[in-house]
Enzyme design. Structure first.
Site, PDB file in Angstrom:
ATOM      1  N   TYR A 136     -13.956 -22.120 -32.721  1.00 50.79           N
ATOM      2  CA  TYR A 136     -13.121 -20.930 -32.543  1.00 50.79           C
ATOM      3  C   TYR A 136     -13.827 -19.894 -31.661  1.00 50.79           C
ATOM      4  CZ  TYR A 136      -9.458 -17.571 -33.643  1.00 50.79           C
ATOM      5  OH  TYR A 136      -8.392 -16.693 -33.536  1.00 50.79           O
TER       6      TYR A 136
ATOM      7  N   TYR B 291      -4.260 -16.564 -40.539  1.00 52.00           N
ATOM      8  CA  TYR B 291      -3.570 -17.807 -40.191  1.00 52.00           C
ATOM      9  C   TYR B 291      -3.035 -18.387 -41.497  1.00 52.00           C
ATOM     10  CZ  TYR B 291      -5.765 -18.018 -35.538  1.00 52.00           C
ATOM     11  OH  TYR B 291      -6.161 -17.759 -34.244  1.00 52.00           O
TER      12      TYR B 291
ATOM     13  N   PRO C  92      -1.009 -22.559 -28.956  1.00 52.84           N
ATOM     14  CA  PRO C  92      -1.760 -21.298 -29.044  1.00 52.84           C
ATOM     15  C   PRO C  92      -2.555 -21.124 -30.342  1.00 52.84           C
ATOM     16  CG  PRO C  92       0.570 -20.914 -29.370  1.00 52.84           C
ATOM     17  CD  PRO C  92       0.427 -22.345 -28.957  1.00 52.84           C
TER      18      PRO C  92
ATOM     19  N   HIS D 100     -14.202  -9.320 -33.740  1.00 45.90           N
ATOM     20  CA  HIS D 100     -13.749  -9.952 -34.982  1.00 45.90           C
ATOM     21  C   HIS D 100     -14.814 -10.953 -35.404  1.00 45.90           C
ATOM     22  CE1 HIS D 100      -9.152  -9.142 -35.427  1.00 45.90           C
ATOM     23  NE2 HIS D 100      -9.853  -8.039 -35.267  1.00 45.90           N
TER      24      HIS D 100
ATOM     25  N   LYS E 297      -6.956 -20.887 -27.326  1.00 50.25           N
ATOM     26  CA  LYS E 297      -7.845 -21.523 -26.347  1.00 50.25           C
ATOM     27  C   LYS E 297      -7.296 -21.526 -24.916  1.00 50.25           C
ATOM     28  CE  LYS E 297     -11.102 -22.272 -29.065  1.00 50.25           C
ATOM     29  NZ  LYS E 297     -12.022 -21.129 -29.002  1.00 50.25           N
TER      30      LYS E 297
HETATM   31  C1  PHB Z   1      -2.284 -13.315 -30.337  1.00 50.98           C
HETATM   32  O1  PHB Z   1      -2.852 -12.275 -30.703  1.00 50.98           O
HETATM   33  O2  PHB Z   1      -1.292 -13.328 -29.593  1.00 50.98           O
HETATM   34  C2  PHB Z   1      -2.855 -14.627 -30.817  1.00 50.98           C
HETATM   35  C3  PHB Z   1      -4.036 -14.625 -31.559  1.00 50.98           C
HETATM   36  C4  PHB Z   1      -4.554 -15.839 -32.007  1.00 50.98           C
HETATM   37  C5  PHB Z   1      -3.888 -17.012 -31.718  1.00 50.98           C
HETATM   38  C6  PHB Z   1      -2.698 -17.014 -30.960  1.00 50.98           C
HETATM   39  C7  PHB Z   1      -2.179 -15.810 -30.512  1.00 50.98           C
HETATM   40  O3  PHB Z   1      -4.393 -18.191 -32.177  1.00 50.98           O
END
Ligand code: PHB
Ligand code: APR
Length: 389
Positions: free
Chosen positions: A384, A200, A292, A72, A296
């Site tokens: 990130y 997001y 989450p 990604h 991280k």
């Molecule tokens: C997930 O794919 O479970 C996931 C991805 C990014 C995040 C948190 C969870 O920031």
């Protein structure tokens, strides 16, 4: 039994450390409270930093990861119906990869088995003894039978609810915690992801995240009340709420389907200091927890394991304790940066019950600055994709 390093916890931290040590001829035994299948039944996130991928390659456990993960190069941030892209590759020269952390753990178990690694499952009553002495030992029971491991070092990789952190006396430990006033309701569905990258979303109805595991396995989250229970949320109610929180174009193309997993997780920031006490070293969730939002958790456990593995290799192969003596300070320096980023992203994208009109304006100004300022985007991208070890 005797070993050089007793490892408490057979999650990704403990397994990766055991594998890396084995590659250098250093003996370890992993003590795991549950069964392998139970551990592999946990649903975890799926974003890996390059630093973690490199550790898996160093451990010789990256064949499937390299074959099945996908890169990604950026992510989408949405604010109501506005959305913009953060280009990790252009801003940092690197990317993240998508590969389920459950698969990481599966690959590590397979690798330990292939190398004859010693893992004791279903252990009870683990106690870490004489950690401050030169002859620490670990007692436990399995099947009701008491057992003891003599060792030189103990690695506490037993997660937030483990025994290792609590082995460090209260008067020695300093703990820092922030509990967030909401949770994440997550579902897994055998549907194609709504976009090629993650979305997001900050919306007036709360946070949402659109993620994935592969081309036909999607992972979605919505911010929910801490008083919610999974039973409060039918699949239809989840999909309806998710569509309210993501941009209209994404909502219009979203493919819904039955959830194959649905759960609510609380959000917490937590750090314990120090991460070493005598010959006991804390790694991963045993020492720190992040919300989450910034993905991280495992990626910060990885740098702990990197530092501790290097320190133990230096000790056993070169006779120098410099690496292990520097472990706690070095690990915490990166931990706190990951804590900051995870707190920042959580504060940026969630609606807080106590937010007043000014707070909301500040949040909107922060998002607008990120949308319009390349340096702000670069700072986010650097954090990130993963700060240097
Ligand atoms: C997930 O794919 O479970 C996931 C991805 C990014 C995040 C948190 C969870 O920031
Ligand atoms: N004795 C033995 N094992 C224990 C004990 C104990 N007293 N207490 C907990 N365990 C085991 C748990 O069953 C679990 O398998 O320790 C393991 C800890 O694993 P995790 O909680 O996954 O922690 P860690 O390995 O540090 O993983 C860090 O990985 O998947 C990501 O996001 C996740 O942040 C997490 C990260």
């Amino acid at each position: 039994m005797k070993t050089q390093v007793a490892i408490i916890g057979g999650g990704p931290s403990g397994l990766l450390l055991s594998q890396l040590l084995d590659k250098k001829g250093i003996d370890s035994i992993v003590l795991e409270r549950k069964t392998r299948d139970y551990v592999l039944g946990r649903i975890r996130a799926g974003i890996l930093e390059t630093g973690f991928v490199n550790l898996m390659r160093e451990a010789g456990v990256s064949d499937r990861l390299d074959a099945e993960s996908f890169a990604h190069d950026g992510t989408i941030i949405s604010n109501g119906d506005d959305q913009f892209h953060i280009d990790f590759k252009e801003l940092t020269g690197t990317n993240v990869v998508v590969y389920g952390q459950t698969e990481v753990t599966r690959d590590l178990y397979d690798a330990r088995e292939a190398m004859g690694g010693k893992i004791v499952f279903n252990v009870d009553d683990v106690q870490i003894c004489d950690a401050k002495s030169d002859a620490p030992y670990v007692t436990y029971s399995v099947g009701g039978e008491p057992a003891r491991i003599e060792c030189e070092f103990v690695a506490g990789c037993d997660g937030f609810h483990g025994v290792s952190r609590r082995t460090i006396p209260d008067e020695v430990r300093k703990e820092y915690e922030k509990v967030y006033p909401f949770g994440w309701l997550g579902i897994l569905s055998e549907t194609p992801p709504v976009d090629d990258e993650l979305i997001y979303s900050n919306s007036k109805n709360g946070f949402a995240l659109c993620s994935m595991r592969n081309s036909n396995l999607s992972r979605y989250y919505i911010q929910c009340s801490l008083s919610d229970s999974v039973d409060d949320w039918t699949d239809d109610a989840f999909w309806k709420e998710l569509k309210r929180r993501i941009p209209k174009d994404a909502a219009d193309r979203l493919v819904t389907g039955p959830s194959i997993e649905k759960s609510i997780a609380p959000l917490r920031s937590f750090v314990t200091e120090p991460m070493r006490w005598g010959n006991l070293f804390l790694c991963g969730d045993a020492a720190h927890i992040v919300p989450p939002t910034g993905a991280k958790g495992l990626n910060t456990a990885a740098s702990d394991i990197h530092y501790l593995n290097n320190g133990l290799v230096q000790y056993f192969l070169e006779g120098s304790s410099a690496g292990i003596d520097a472990y706690s300070e070095k690990a915490l320096a990166r931990v706190w940066k990951a804590e900051r980023f995870s707190w920042w992203m959580t504060s940026l994208l969630h609606r807080f019950p106590e937010q007043n009109a000014f707070d909301l304006k500040m949040q909107q100004a922060e998002i607008e600055f990120l949308r319009t300022n390349r340096d702000a985007q670069s700072v986010m991208a650097q954090n990130y994709v993963g700060l240097p070890y």
